[in-house]
Design a protein around this motif. Structure first.
Motif, mmCIF file in Angstrom:
data_model
loop_
_atom_site.group_PDB
_atom_site.id
_atom_site.type_symbol
_atom_site.label_atom_id
_atom_site.label_comp_id
_atom_site.label_asym_id
_atom_site.label_seq_id
_atom_site.Cartn_x
_atom_site.Cartn_y
_atom_site.Cartn_z
ATOM 1 N N GLU A 263 1.927 3.477 -4.002
ATOM 2 C CA GLU A 263 0.931 4.479 -3.615
ATOM 3 C C GLU A 263 1.212 5.057 -2.222
ATOM 4 O OE1 GLU A 263 -3.031 2.883 -3.202
ATOM 5 O OE2 GLU A 263 -3.912 4.868 -3.502
ATOM 6 N N TYR A 264 1.614 4.197 -1.282
ATOM 7 C CA TYR A 264 1.800 4.686 0.091
ATOM 8 C C TYR A 264 3.062 5.542 0.215
ATOM 9 C CZ TYR A 264 -1.827 1.267 1.216
ATOM 10 O OH TYR A 264 -2.991 0.558 1.267
ATOM 11 N N TRP B 249 0.618 6.023 -8.248
ATOM 12 C CA TRP B 249 0.143 4.814 -8.944
ATOM 13 C C TRP B 249 -0.443 3.923 -7.853
ATOM 14 C CZ3 TRP B 249 -1.053 3.196 -13.594
ATOM 15 C CH2 TRP B 249 -1.042 1.843 -13.931
ATOM 16 N N LYS B 250 -0.969 2.746 -8.214
ATOM 17 C CA LYS B 250 -1.719 1.951 -7.230
ATOM 18 C C LYS B 250 -0.970 0.720 -6.724
ATOM 19 C CE LYS B 250 -4.186 -0.288 -11.050
ATOM 20 N NZ LYS B 250 -3.693 0.343 -12.241
ATOM 21 N N GLY B 251 0.357 0.712 -6.868
ATOM 22 C CA GLY B 251 1.132 -0.455 -6.407
ATOM 23 C C GLY B 251 1.304 -0.468 -4.895
ATOM 24 N N HIS B 252 1.434 -1.683 -4.335
ATOM 25 C CA HIS B 252 1.675 -1.819 -2.894
ATOM 26 C C HIS B 252 2.718 -2.899 -2.638
ATOM 27 C CE1 HIS B 252 -2.694 -0.339 -2.270
ATOM 28 N NE2 HIS B 252 -1.855 0.678 -2.278
ATOM 29 N N CYS B 253 3.409 -2.771 -1.521
ATOM 30 C CA CYS B 253 4.307 -3.850 -1.081
ATOM 31 C C CYS B 253 3.480 -4.854 -0.287
ATOM 32 C CB CYS B 253 5.432 -3.267 -0.213
ATOM 33 S SG CYS B 253 6.217 -4.546 0.778
ATOM 34 N N MET B 254 3.558 -6.119 -0.696
ATOM 35 C CA MET B 254 2.749 -7.158 -0.048
ATOM 36 C C MET B 254 3.137 -7.384 1.424
ATOM 37 S SD MET B 254 4.558 -10.382 -1.967
ATOM 38 C CE MET B 254 3.763 -11.675 -1.057
ATOM 39 N N VAL B 255 4.292 -6.919 1.824
ATOM 40 C CA VAL B 255 4.735 -7.079 3.221
ATOM 41 C C VAL B 255 4.214 -5.896 4.054
ATOM 42 C CG1 VAL B 255 6.763 -7.211 4.733
ATOM 43 C CG2 VAL B 255 6.803 -8.287 2.463
ATOM 44 N N GLU C 241 6.592 2.419 3.026
ATOM 45 C CA GLU C 241 5.733 1.558 2.200
ATOM 46 C C GLU C 241 4.490 1.106 2.983
ATOM 47 O OE1 GLU C 241 8.157 -1.694 0.806
ATOM 48 O OE2 GLU C 241 9.501 -0.372 -0.288
ATOM 49 N N CYS C 242 4.400 1.463 4.287
ATOM 50 C CA CYS C 242 3.214 1.099 5.093
ATOM 51 C C CYS C 242 2.060 2.051 4.771
ATOM 52 C CB CYS C 242 3.507 1.248 6.589
ATOM 53 S SG CYS C 242 4.737 0.124 7.226
ATOM 54 N N PRO C 243 0.809 1.613 5.018
ATOM 55 C CA PRO C 243 -0.343 2.510 4.797
ATOM 56 C C PRO C 243 -0.247 3.765 5.671
ATOM 57 C CG PRO C 243 -1.057 0.236 5.153
ATOM 58 C CD PRO C 243 0.402 0.266 5.454
ATOM 59 N N PRO C 244 -0.827 4.891 5.218
ATOM 60 C CA PRO C 244 -0.718 6.165 5.945
ATOM 61 C C PRO C 244 -1.213 6.085 7.389
ATOM 62 C CG PRO C 244 -2.004 6.438 3.908
ATOM 63 C CD PRO C 244 -1.552 5.037 3.932
ATOM 64 N N GLU C 245 -2.270 5.280 7.653
ATOM 65 C CA GLU C 245 -2.794 5.181 9.037
ATOM 66 C C GLU C 245 -1.764 4.533 9.961
ATOM 67 O OE1 GLU C 245 -4.801 2.532 6.787
ATOM 68 O OE2 GLU C 245 -4.433 4.402 5.715
ATOM 69 N N VAL C 246 -0.916 3.682 9.412
ATOM 70 C CA VAL C 246 0.148 3.049 10.209
ATOM 71 C C VAL C 246 1.247 4.081 10.473
ATOM 72 C CG1 VAL C 246 1.929 1.237 10.197
ATOM 73 C CG2 VAL C 246 -0.382 0.740 9.359
ATOM 74 N N LEU C 247 1.611 4.827 9.422
ATOM 75 C CA LEU C 247 2.667 5.844 9.571
ATOM 76 C C LEU C 247 2.247 6.897 10.603
ATOM 77 C CD1 LEU C 247 3.839 6.374 5.862
ATOM 78 C CD2 LEU C 247 4.626 4.707 7.560
#
Ligand code: 13P
Ligand code: SF4
Length: 335
Positions: A179-180, A196-202, A228-234
């Protein structure tokens, strides 16, 4: 037979120079005999070791023949002339190597080296998505099973996702399963992206507060983040890119201080080659990548285990999606 550190050839001792800034001497003395044994077996078996950027420095710098991000490993797997490929990374990477080399032996040192993104979606999920939005092409991140790739139009990696999406020349695409990554691609293109709603656990563990705290504590810090990081991190980063983009940036720009917002072996591997750069190290390990160890690589070569197989019809269809990606080229603009 594995010899003691003192009996090893000068060649193995010389390998220590590559990692001495990140591997303590005491630990090296314990590792060196296994490193020498792996390097001997590799020659005997005409094997090649491919290692992802998230492997630990003793694997990455001392036994791997070819290293890189997911895209580079897929490209190199397609070109190798070795009889056996040992994939030091996770299962989807070994499957990709097997799909590219059906006639070769492809080994992964631990079959349990999986991936939270690959587990987030099944082939049936992709078929259901196609029924929901008929006619919309499916762009699938390589961090997926062979069965999911087989249901896809084209694969992508974090290095070439934008180029792959734009290469299709359509107004709308499904971009699965991360998703990210999909949200990041949407910020870089006019093509409408359905995620889709998948995420990397790291990578999902990082927070914008953490990045701001690093900046406060380490003035002049350059922050590189994986998509693969959330948008707020990017949004807090100076550069967003694949692992190879980060490697290139540090080598070329030589920032005084840098934080790599990604799996933590990356910092060790680059630090070993760039002693003048100060690394701020968030220690966020991928438990799957860390299942691969020197001892398991040695046993993998010795006993030809664990062999990765992909059902031929699944492999044929998955290969089409991978080959279409490889035809698009290297992610030069964004990756
Ligand atoms: P890249 O090395 O392709 O950027 O991918 C990162 C990753 O999470 C691989 O598992
Ligand atoms: Fe999967 Fe994330 Fe580990 Fe990469 S870092 S293998 S995406 S869980």
């Amino acid at each position: 037979m594995i010899r003691t550190a003192a009996e090893l050839p000068a060649q193995t001792q010389a390998l220590y120079e590559r990692v001495r800034s990140v591997v303590p001497r005491l630990e090296w003395d314990l590792m060196a005999p296994t490193i020498a044994a792996i390097n001997r077996l590799k020659v005997e078996k005409n094997a090649v070791i491919l290692a992802h950027n998230y492997q630990t420095p003793e694997i990455f710098h001392c036994v791997a023949d070819l290293v890189g991000d997911s895209l580079a490993l897929a490209q190199q797997a397609a070109r190798t002339t070795a009889d056996t490929i040992v994939l030091c990374g996770v299962h989807f990477m070994a499957e990709t190597a097997k799909i590219q080399n059906p006639e070769k032996t492809v080994l992964i040192p631990d079959l349990k080296a999986g991936c939270s993104l690959a587990e987030s979606i099944t082939a049936e999920d992709v078929r259901a998505l196609r029924r929901q939005v008929p006619g919309v092409p499916v762009v699938t991140y390589v961090n997926t099973s062979a069965e999911v790739k087989a249901e896809s139009d084209v694969c992508c990696t974090s290095a070439n996702a934008v180029e792959v999406v734009e290469s299709l020349g359509v107004p709308r695409v499904l971009c699965i399963p991360d998703e990210y990554l999909a949200q990041y691609v949407a910020t870089q293109t006019k093509v409408e992206i359905i995620p889709w709603k998948g995420h990397c656990m790291v990578h999902e563990q990082f927070t914008p507060e953490q990045v701001r705290a690093y900046r406060e504590q380490f003035p002049g810090l350059t922050v590189l983040a994986h998509p693969e990081c959330p948008p707020e991190v990017l949004a807090e980063a100076d550069l967003v890119g694949s692992t190879s983009r980060m490697v290139r940036f540090v080598h070329e720009e030589k920032p005084r201080r840098v934080a790599l917002i990604t799996e933590c072996s990356m910092s060790d591997n680059i630090a070993a080659e760039c002693p003048e750069v100060e690394f701020v190290r968030p220690c966020t390990l991928c438990p799957h990548m860390k299942k691969i160890t020197l001892q398991k690589i040695y046993e993998s070569l010795l006993h030809n285990r664990f062999e990765v197989e992909v059902e031929p019809e699944v492999a044929r269809r998955a290969r089409l999606a991978i080959d279409r990606m490889l035809a698009v080229g290297r992610g030069t603009r964004h990756g």
